[in-house]
Enzyme design. Sequence first.
Site, PDB file in Angstrom:
ATOM      1  N   HIS A 164       4.648  -2.632  -4.252  1.00 26.69           N
ATOM      2  CA  HIS A 164       5.973  -3.391  -3.964  1.00 26.69           C
ATOM      3  C   HIS A 164       6.940  -2.589  -3.368  1.00 26.69           C
ATOM      4  O   HIS A 164       6.979  -1.184  -3.270  1.00 26.69           O
ATOM      5  CB  HIS A 164       6.460  -3.611  -5.339  1.00 26.69           C
ATOM      6  CG  HIS A 164       6.826  -2.462  -6.248  1.00 26.69           C
ATOM      7  ND1 HIS A 164       8.301  -1.941  -6.481  1.00 26.69           N
ATOM      8  CD2 HIS A 164       6.079  -1.921  -7.309  1.00 26.69           C
ATOM      9  CE1 HIS A 164       8.173  -0.786  -7.124  1.00 26.69           C
ATOM     10  NE2 HIS A 164       6.846  -1.076  -7.680  1.00 26.69           N
ATOM     11  N   ASP A 224      10.589  -3.094  -3.116  1.00 27.31           N
ATOM     12  CA  ASP A 224      11.896  -2.480  -3.961  1.00 27.31           C
ATOM     13  C   ASP A 224      11.648  -1.186  -4.764  1.00 27.31           C
ATOM     14  O   ASP A 224      10.526  -0.802  -5.177  1.00 27.31           O
ATOM     15  CB  ASP A 224      12.539  -3.687  -4.851  1.00 27.31           C
ATOM     16  CG  ASP A 224      11.485  -3.912  -5.711  1.00 27.31           C
ATOM     17  OD1 ASP A 224      10.395  -4.109  -5.827  1.00 27.31           O
ATOM     18  OD2 ASP A 224      12.159  -4.532  -6.925  1.00 27.31           O
ATOM     19  N   ASP A 279       6.959   5.470  -6.512  1.00 31.73           N
ATOM     20  CA  ASP A 279       7.148   4.031  -7.085  1.00 31.73           C
ATOM     21  C   ASP A 279       8.091   3.179  -6.325  1.00 31.73           C
ATOM     22  O   ASP A 279       8.868   3.209  -6.314  1.00 31.73           O
ATOM     23  CB  ASP A 279       7.867   4.229  -8.533  1.00 31.73           C
ATOM     24  CG  ASP A 279       7.885   2.869  -9.014  1.00 31.73           C
ATOM     25  OD1 ASP A 279       6.989   2.078  -9.069  1.00 31.73           O
ATOM     26  OD2 ASP A 279       8.784   2.877 -10.098  1.00 31.73           O
ATOM     27  N   GLU A 323       9.729  -6.344  -7.841  1.00 30.96           N
ATOM     28  CA  GLU A 323       9.024  -5.942  -8.776  1.00 30.96           C
ATOM     29  C   GLU A 323       9.821  -5.184 -10.010  1.00 30.96           C
ATOM     30  O   GLU A 323       9.693  -5.402 -11.247  1.00 30.96           O
ATOM     31  CB  GLU A 323       7.518  -5.216  -8.597  1.00 30.96           C
ATOM     32  CG  GLU A 323       6.623  -4.553  -9.435  1.00 30.96           C
ATOM     33  CD  GLU A 323       7.192  -3.564 -10.277  1.00 30.96           C
ATOM     34  OE1 GLU A 323       6.419  -3.168 -11.322  1.00 30.96           O
ATOM     35  OE2 GLU A 323       7.979  -2.666  -9.834  1.00 30.96           O
ATOM     36  N   GLU A 324      10.810  -4.481  -9.633  1.00 32.54           N
ATOM     37  CA  GLU A 324      11.589  -3.535 -10.335  1.00 32.54           C
ATOM     38  C   GLU A 324      12.493  -4.417 -11.310  1.00 32.54           C
ATOM     39  O   GLU A 324      12.994  -4.076 -12.448  1.00 32.54           O
ATOM     40  CB  GLU A 324      12.386  -2.766  -9.735  1.00 32.54           C
ATOM     41  CG  GLU A 324      11.840  -1.744  -8.830  1.00 32.54           C
ATOM     42  CD  GLU A 324      10.790  -0.610  -9.996  1.00 32.54           C
ATOM     43  OE1 GLU A 324      10.825  -0.790 -11.203  1.00 32.54           O
ATOM     44  OE2 GLU A 324      10.211   0.190  -9.372  1.00 32.54           O
ATOM     45  N   ASP A 368      -3.392  -2.694  -8.072  1.00 30.61           N
ATOM     46  CA  ASP A 368      -1.890  -2.367  -8.167  1.00 30.61           C
ATOM     47  C   ASP A 368      -1.718  -1.193  -8.296  1.00 30.61           C
ATOM     48  O   ASP A 368      -2.539  -0.340  -8.797  1.00 30.61           O
ATOM     49  CB  ASP A 368      -1.247  -3.504  -9.168  1.00 30.61           C
ATOM     50  CG  ASP A 368       0.099  -3.898  -8.587  1.00 30.61           C
ATOM     51  OD1 ASP A 368       0.659  -3.180  -7.752  1.00 30.61           O
ATOM     52  OD2 ASP A 368       0.984  -4.331  -9.497  1.00 30.61           O
ATOM     53  N   HIS A 427      11.882   6.778 -12.076  1.00 29.72           N
ATOM     54  CA  HIS A 427      12.876   6.095 -12.480  1.00 29.72           C
ATOM     55  C   HIS A 427      13.837   7.313 -12.809  1.00 29.72           C
ATOM     56  O   HIS A 427      14.979   6.813 -13.164  1.00 29.72           O
ATOM     57  CB  HIS A 427      12.783   5.016 -13.718  1.00 29.72           C
ATOM     58  CG  HIS A 427      12.157   3.862 -12.980  1.00 29.72           C
ATOM     59  ND1 HIS A 427      12.096   2.457 -13.799  1.00 29.72           N
ATOM     60  CD2 HIS A 427      11.187   3.567 -11.973  1.00 29.72           C
ATOM     61  CE1 HIS A 427      11.611   1.778 -12.974  1.00 29.72           C
ATOM     62  NE2 HIS A 427      10.849   2.314 -12.121  1.00 29.72           N
TER      63      HIS A 427
END
Length: 519
Positions: A142, A144, A175, A209-210, A236, A479
Site C-alpha cells: 500500500h 498511503d 509500512d 489501506e491505513e 501482502d 505508526h
Amino acid sequence: MTERSAKLNILKFVKIVSFSLLLVILGFFVAATVRTLTFDVNAGLQLAHWEKTNNIASDINQHQREELLANFRDAIRIPTVSTTETQLNTTALREFDGLLRKAFPTVFSSHLVQHEVVANYSHLFWVPGSDLALVPYMLLAHIDVVPAEERDGWEAPPFSAKEINGFIYGRGTIDNKQSVMGILQALEYLLIRGYSPRRGFFIGLGHDEEVSGFQGAMNIVRVLKKKGVQLAFVLDEGLAVLDGVISGLEGPAALIGISEKGLATVKLSVSKAPGHSSMPPRESSIGILAGAVKRLEENPMPRLFGEGPERGTFEHLAHKVMLYTLCSGNLCFYLRYRVMERRPDTNAFVRTTTAITMFNSGVKVNILPSQAEAYVNLRIHSAQSLQEVLELIQSTVGDERVKMELVDGFDPLPVSSYDETSFGFQIIKKTVLDQFPQVTVAPGICIGNTDSRHYTDLAKDIYRFAPTWFRPGDAQRFHGINERISKKNYEELVVFYFNLIQNCDIKDLPSPHSAGHEL
C-alpha cells in the site's frame, strides 16, 4: 503369610510400579528433549529437489544500488498521508503516480505488463504467464502512510528520507513503501534482463489501506472479480524477520502471517440529566463510565494462547527455544504464555486485546455533563468471534446505565495452509531460506489488519510477510516515531521479490522430504 509381610509386599509392589512409571515419564521427557533439539523444520525443504533452479541471478551493481536507493528515498519524501476515509492527501497520491512512472519506465512500457489505475489512485498490474494452466498469484502493498509530525520526537524529519548511520528514516520505510518500491524495482530489473514469467501474477497497490482500504483494495477486488480471477495465493505486508525479539529464541525467525486478528470498535456511553457542579450527584456520567472502563482494563479477555495459529508458530520454533527443551505439552504452553503476557507486544498473541483509545465528556468546568462516551478498540484472537467478545464486554461492564454500541467489527480472518503441500507458503519459505539460510521460518498471526482481508473471495491462502528485519525496539516504530529501514535491508527486499517471482514459475512443489520425524 503374616499381616506384616503382606504389608511389606504391597509396599514393595507400589515402589516397583512407581519406579517404573518414573522411568516411563523420564523416557518420554528425554525423547521429547532429543526430538526438540534435533528437529529442524527447514531441513525437508532444503533437501527437496526443486523443479526450477536456473533463476536469473540477482546481482546488483553499484549503479543499480544507487538507483534503487534514490527511487526509494523519493517515495518516502512524498507525504501520501491518510488521516480518515475522507481525508487523503490526493495531491501527494497524484505525485506518487508520477514517481512510479518515472522510476520504473520498463514496467510501464513493457508489452508484457498490463496496468490500470483503480479508484483514481490505486494501481493494478497484470503480468501474464506463458503457461495458462498455472493459477496466478498476487503481490500486495500500500502507498498511503499514517500521519507523522517531527515535533513528536523524530531524529530526522519524517518525510525527509534522511540517512543516519546506514538507515533511511521516514514515514513509510517499513509500512509499507519498502514493499511498494521493492516489488516494482524487482520487476523492473527482471524485465530489463529479459524475464518472461511462466506463471502469471498480479500486483495490487492500494492507496487507502491505513483507513481500511474501502476504496483502493475493495475496488481492485471488484475489478478482479469481474475478470473471473482466482488466485493460487496472495502475499501482502504483515510479519517480518525477528532478530532478538522473541525471548529465549536462538537466532532470527521469519514469521509468515497465516491469519489476522479480528477487530471490534465499541462505543460506551452514559447519559444523565445535566446540572450545576455545586450540587453534584453521588455518581456522575463520567464516574459511571470511568468505572466501566476501569473494569475492562482490570479484567482482560481470557487467555487463549495455543488455541489458535500461534501453536504452529512455537512448534516450528521449538528446536530453537530453550524453554521447549525443558518442558512439554500443556506445561510448556503455560510457562510460555505466562512470560508473554507480561509484555504488551507479546501479550497481543495470548488473547484478544482491549485498548481504551478515546474518552470524551464535558463542555464547561461548572456544568455536570449529560453525556460521557468512550471508545474501545479490540483485536480479536483467532479462537474467538466478534459476538463472543461483545458478550464478554457486556458482562464485564455489568452496568445497565452504560450503553454499548458496535461501531465497526469483523471476525478473525481464515487460517491459510502452511504444511508441506502448501504452494504459497513453501515458495515464500524457500525464497527466505535461499537468501537467509540462518533464519528459522514459522507461521505466525498478524495482530493488525491489512488490505489482504478484502481478498478472501479470490484466494484460499493469504500470507502476510516482507523480509524487513526487526530488532528489539523496532516494533514501536510502526505508526510511531523514527520509522526507519537500513539501506542493506531495503536492497534485500528487492532481491527477495526478484527471486520470489521466479520461484513461483514451477508447476508443482517437490515431493515432501522428512527431516527425520514429523511435527
